[in-house]
Design an enzyme around this catalytic site. Structure first.
Site, mmCIF file in Angstrom:
data_model
loop_
_atom_site.group_PDB
_atom_site.id
_atom_site.type_symbol
_atom_site.label_atom_id
_atom_site.label_comp_id
_atom_site.label_asym_id
_atom_site.label_seq_id
_atom_site.Cartn_x
_atom_site.Cartn_y
_atom_site.Cartn_z
ATOM 1 N N HIS A 1 50.779 60.647 65.015
ATOM 2 C CA HIS A 1 49.878 59.642 64.575
ATOM 3 C C HIS A 1 49.203 60.117 63.253
ATOM 4 C CE1 HIS A 1 47.512 55.621 65.885
ATOM 5 N NE2 HIS A 1 47.715 55.756 64.391
ATOM 6 N N ARG B 1 45.450 44.810 55.291
ATOM 7 C CA ARG B 1 44.315 44.462 56.453
ATOM 8 C C ARG B 1 43.886 42.963 56.088
ATOM 9 N NH1 ARG B 1 43.417 49.312 58.995
ATOM 10 N NH2 ARG B 1 43.892 50.975 57.691
ATOM 11 N N GLY B 2 44.720 41.909 55.607
ATOM 12 C CA GLY B 2 44.302 40.498 55.617
ATOM 13 C C GLY B 2 43.784 40.115 54.331
ATOM 14 N N PHE B 3 43.265 41.181 53.381
ATOM 15 C CA PHE B 3 43.034 40.879 51.912
ATOM 16 C C PHE B 3 43.771 40.120 51.081
ATOM 17 C CE2 PHE B 3 40.720 41.876 48.029
ATOM 18 C CZ PHE B 3 39.416 41.828 48.636
ATOM 19 N N SER C 1 50.011 47.886 57.528
ATOM 20 C CA SER C 1 49.012 47.140 56.573
ATOM 21 C C SER C 1 49.524 46.578 55.266
ATOM 22 C CB SER C 1 47.647 47.811 56.313
ATOM 23 O OG SER C 1 47.016 47.985 57.594
ATOM 24 N N PRO C 2 50.785 45.895 55.414
ATOM 25 C CA PRO C 2 51.504 45.584 54.483
ATOM 26 C C PRO C 2 50.699 44.476 53.442
ATOM 27 C CG PRO C 2 52.679 44.821 55.990
ATOM 28 C CD PRO C 2 51.709 45.820 56.617
ATOM 29 N N ALA D 1 46.277 38.352 52.266
ATOM 30 C CA ALA D 1 46.474 37.138 53.153
ATOM 31 C C ALA D 1 45.639 35.892 53.062
ATOM 32 C CB ALA D 1 47.072 37.635 54.456
ATOM 33 N N GLY D 2 44.679 36.141 52.271
ATOM 34 C CA GLY D 2 43.799 35.092 52.256
ATOM 35 C C GLY D 2 42.484 34.964 53.385
ATOM 36 N N TYR E 1 45.441 52.474 70.282
ATOM 37 C CA TYR E 1 45.194 51.021 70.336
ATOM 38 C C TYR E 1 44.659 50.339 71.438
ATOM 39 C CZ TYR E 1 48.312 51.435 66.106
ATOM 40 O OH TYR E 1 48.890 51.605 65.070
#
Length: 314
Positions: free
Chosen positions: A103, A186-188, A182-183, A190-191, A37
């Protein structure tokens, strides 16, 4: 990861430090980083920002995926794992990591050899527990036969259901915790996605589900999901997290964010109760085959060992 890697321009170091400390203030007890990261920058950030509060959280990091001379590498050889771990300890400013994952699976190296390297690191006091990430049930069982595995980390959300093929059952059978990355998709869920307008360096611009022709189809699913969240009196991110938490007592979601308001929104989901009928409606929206597009582009998928769903074509 969001503080240094993969989602466009990250917040500055001071803002990242404020967010991490706010997470601890809110009762977060698990911080998950990796050597990859930000090419080590995320581990350095944690070392500067929160290691003075070390007793308040479990520290997790990862090896095998690393950066060498600024380039991403996959290397599961024992000597490489040892080198990555020692560098991580220096960046984090600590003498041990509580949970250390492989990983990804390096298919050129038997999993037994890679796990053996972690077992030796544990014997040396450098790590406390062993984990795997994005690996199959079969690989988990092979690894667990060498040394008990504490946690498996894999992407899991209403629209990524691969762990349900076999890994979740294997974790339950072996007494292994499951860490859902990514629960909120990946923001999809989460609006955060309204179109393909991604910032430079945003990994979603390369992912099949986030670009056309799949994107428009998937946005229609997201609109249904958003409406369901509104009817339940919560945000889409909170409903997604509530769904993940409902899937098992051994499941720990790790939503990432670079935004303190989103952090607070996510943390609040842990205190919410969701009606079973609402959770069933989530399943109905994301029934088998509903989502368009593969999870990863081919080069990234090649490093994934997790089982495919019956309707997935790679």
């Amino acid at each position: 990861m969001n503080l240094n890697h993969a989602y466009g321009t990250p917040p500055g170091e001071e803002e990242g430090a404020r967010l991490l400390n706010r997470a601890l203030d809110l009762g977060c007890t698990f911080l998950d980083t990796a050597a990859l990261y930000g090419m080590g920058a995320n581990e350095r950030l944690l070392g500067k920002a929160v290691m003075h509060r070390r007793a308040e959280f479990t520290l997790a990091s990862k090896c095998v995926l690393d950066a060498v001379d600024g380039q991403r590498v996959l290397d599961g050889r024992p000597e490489s794992i040892a080198r990555t771990l020692d560098a991580a300890l220096l960046r984090l400013g600590t003498d041990h990591i509580d949970l250390y994952y492989l990983h990804r699976l390096d298919r050129k190296v038997p999993i037994e050899e890679s796990v053996g390297a972690l077992a030796r690191a544990k014997e040396a006091g450098k790590i406390r527990a062993l984990g795997l990430s994005e690996m199959s049930a079969d690989t988990l069982r092979r690894a667990h036969a060498v040394h008990p595995i504490t946690a498996m980390q894999t992407e899991y959300s209403p629209w990524v259901r691969n762990p349900e093929v076999a890994v979740l059952d294997a974790c339950r059978d072996l007494g292994v915790g499951f860490v859902a990355f990514s629960p909120v998709a990946r923001g999809f869920l989460a609006g955060a996605i309204n179109g393909p307008n991604y910032a430079k360096g945003d990994v979603r611009a390369t992912m099949p589900r986030f670009v056309e022709p799949a994107l428009s189809y998937n946005l229609a699913l997201a609109r249904r999901f958003d409406a369901l969240a509104a009817s339940a009196g919560c945000t889409p991110a909170q409903l997604s997290l509530g769904w993940v938490l409902s899937r098992g007592a051994n499941i720990v979601p790790i939503p990432g964010t670079g935004n303190i308001a989103h952090l607070e929104e996510n943390m609040a989901a842990a205190t919410m109760t969701f009606d079973p009928a609402t959770l069933a409606d989530v399943d109905a929206i994301f029934a088998s085959g509903a989502v368009s597009g593969n999870r990863y582009p081919p080069a990234m998928q090649a490093q994934i060992d997790t089982e495919l769903l019956p309707d997935e074509v790679i």
